[in-house]
Enzyme design. Structure first.
Site, PDB file in Angstrom:
ATOM      1  N   ASP A 105       0.538  -1.443   0.344  1.00 11.39           N
ATOM      2  CA  ASP A 105       0.392   0.294   0.268  1.00 11.39           C
ATOM      3  C   ASP A 105       0.995   1.594  -0.213  1.00 11.39           C
ATOM      4  OD1 ASP A 105       0.720   0.237   2.689  1.00 11.39           O
ATOM      5  OD2 ASP A 105      -0.822  -1.383   3.313  1.00 11.39           O
ATOM      6  N   HIS A 120       6.553  -6.996  -1.378  1.00  8.38           N
ATOM      7  CA  HIS A 120       5.488  -7.921  -2.144  1.00  8.38           C
ATOM      8  C   HIS A 120       5.261  -6.563  -3.505  1.00  8.38           C
ATOM      9  CE1 HIS A 120       4.735 -11.019   0.691  1.00  8.38           C
ATOM     10  NE2 HIS A 120       5.574 -11.543   0.621  1.00  8.38           N
ATOM     11  N   CYS A 128       7.303  -1.840 -16.343  1.00  9.35           N
ATOM     12  CA  CYS A 128       7.580  -2.325 -17.762  1.00  9.35           C
ATOM     13  C   CYS A 128       7.780  -3.935 -17.949  1.00  9.35           C
ATOM     14  CB  CYS A 128       9.175  -1.868 -18.787  1.00  9.35           C
ATOM     15  SG  CYS A 128       8.013  -1.736 -20.233  1.00  9.35           S
ATOM     16  N   CYS A 131      10.760  -3.547 -20.685  1.00  6.83           N
ATOM     17  CA  CYS A 131      12.680  -3.527 -20.094  1.00  6.83           C
ATOM     18  C   CYS A 131      12.618  -3.689 -18.496  1.00  6.83           C
ATOM     19  CB  CYS A 131      12.917  -2.190 -20.377  1.00  6.83           C
ATOM     20  SG  CYS A 131      12.411  -0.501 -19.483  1.00  6.83           S
ATOM     21  N   CYS A 152      10.373   2.910 -22.700  1.00 13.42           N
ATOM     22  CA  CYS A 152       9.891   2.515 -24.258  1.00 13.42           C
ATOM     23  C   CYS A 152       8.610   2.030 -24.378  1.00 13.42           C
ATOM     24  CB  CYS A 152      10.872   1.182 -23.659  1.00 13.42           C
ATOM     25  SG  CYS A 152       9.947  -0.122 -23.008  1.00 13.42           S
ATOM     26  N   THR A 190       1.117  -9.114  11.936  1.00 12.18           N
ATOM     27  CA  THR A 190       1.615 -10.028  10.218  1.00 12.18           C
ATOM     28  C   THR A 190       0.764 -11.804  11.146  1.00 12.18           C
ATOM     29  OG1 THR A 190       3.285 -11.574   9.004  1.00 12.18           O
ATOM     30  CG2 THR A 190       4.319 -10.298  10.604  1.00 12.18           C
ATOM     31  N   PRO A 216      -3.019  -8.530  18.307  1.00 13.16           N
ATOM     32  CA  PRO A 216      -4.232  -8.998  19.056  1.00 13.16           C
ATOM     33  C   PRO A 216      -4.432 -10.210  19.023  1.00 13.16           C
ATOM     34  CG  PRO A 216      -5.072  -8.188  16.909  1.00 13.16           C
ATOM     35  CD  PRO A 216      -3.960  -8.346  16.933  1.00 13.16           C
ATOM     36  N   ALA A 233      -2.004  -2.242  16.468  1.00 15.55           N
ATOM     37  CA  ALA A 233      -0.191  -1.804  15.686  1.00 15.55           C
ATOM     38  C   ALA A 233      -0.552  -0.245  16.441  1.00 15.55           C
ATOM     39  CB  ALA A 233      -0.358  -2.318  14.103  1.00 15.55           C
TER      40      ALA A 233
END
Length: 245
Positions: A105, A120, A128, A131, A152, A190, A216, A233
């Site tokens: 994000d 990620h 692209c 290229c 390109c 996570t 949590p 968090a």
């Protein structure tokens, strides 16, 4: 204040090498759904139709329209207090700090994080197909997919790691070095189930780091943590950073 939290604060205060891993839970307070909750991102979507190389090969326009919708939603979100407190921590620690995120994000970079690895990718960029150049997408209000490479002119794909793809070259190796060398490792929001990122907390612990988890819910990593804060968090980072600002 619990003795465990007080110890965690002291260890963080003294550390000169700190490695942080964040997952979807850190962005949830900004209004971005997680993947695994009952109301999560994939509840109404089939991963195989939107987030695999095969899906893109079959119908790139369909995939791009979905990512354009997600990009618009993400850009409406703002970094929250947990994001900004991590920038405070980075400024305090300096060169020995690295933040590794599984999120696409871009909220960490928008909050001001500099020493950052986006494992990620980033939904606000294209890459692209010819290229390989990465480039920012136009403003979401005027973005009509697909984008085209500014160099390109070939078509660009979303600059994210799809299921079944390799991580960006060197990204995980950089993360491994930081977690192996860390005095304190902090794992926030996570599930500790998605590899290879899930191994980073275990690596830090086995290398002698003091391990702090903010989540949590219990995770497979919880049994290894020196300090487990059963909080969201924002609440967890505020508790941990109180007095360190």
């Amino acid at each position: 204040m619990s003795m465990e939290l007080e110890t965690a604060r002291k260890r963080l205060l003294a550390a000169r090498r700190v490695a942080v891993l964040t997952g979807a839970g850190i962005s949830q307070p900004s209004g971005i759904p997680t993947f695994r909750d009952a109301a999560g991102l994939w509840k109404d979507f089939d991963i195989e139709e939107y987030a695999t190389p095969g899906a893109y090969a079959r119908n790139p326009q369909k995939v791009w329209e979905w990512y354009a919708w997600r990009y618009q939603k993400v850009m409406q979100a703002e970094p929250n207090r947990a994001h900004t407190l991590l920038t405070v921590l980075e400024q305090r620690v300096g060169e020995g700090f690295l933040l590794v995120t599984q999120n696409v994000d871009g909220l960490h970079s928008r909050a001001g994080s500099q020493r950052l690895v986006e494992l990620h990718g980033n939904i606000a960029r294209g890459r692209c197909e010819r290229c390989g150049q990465r480039f920012p997408l136009p403003d979401p209000a005027r973005f009509v997919p697909p984008p085209y490479c500014p160099t390109c002119k070939a078509r660009g794909r979303p600059d994210v790691v799809w299921f079944g793809e390799m991580l960006p070259p060197g990204a995980f190796e950089q993360a491994e070095r930081a977690f192996a060398a860390a005095e304190v490792a902090l794992v926030i929001g996570t599930s500790a189930e998605v590899e290879p990122a899930a191994s980073l907390g275990w690596l830090a612990r086995s290398s002698g780091a003091y391990l702090i988890e903010i989540n949590p819910n219990p995770t497979p990593l919880s049994s290894q943590a020196d300090c487990s804060l059963r909080m969201g968090a924002v609440e967890g980072m505020e508790a941990l950073m109180d007095g360190l600002r």
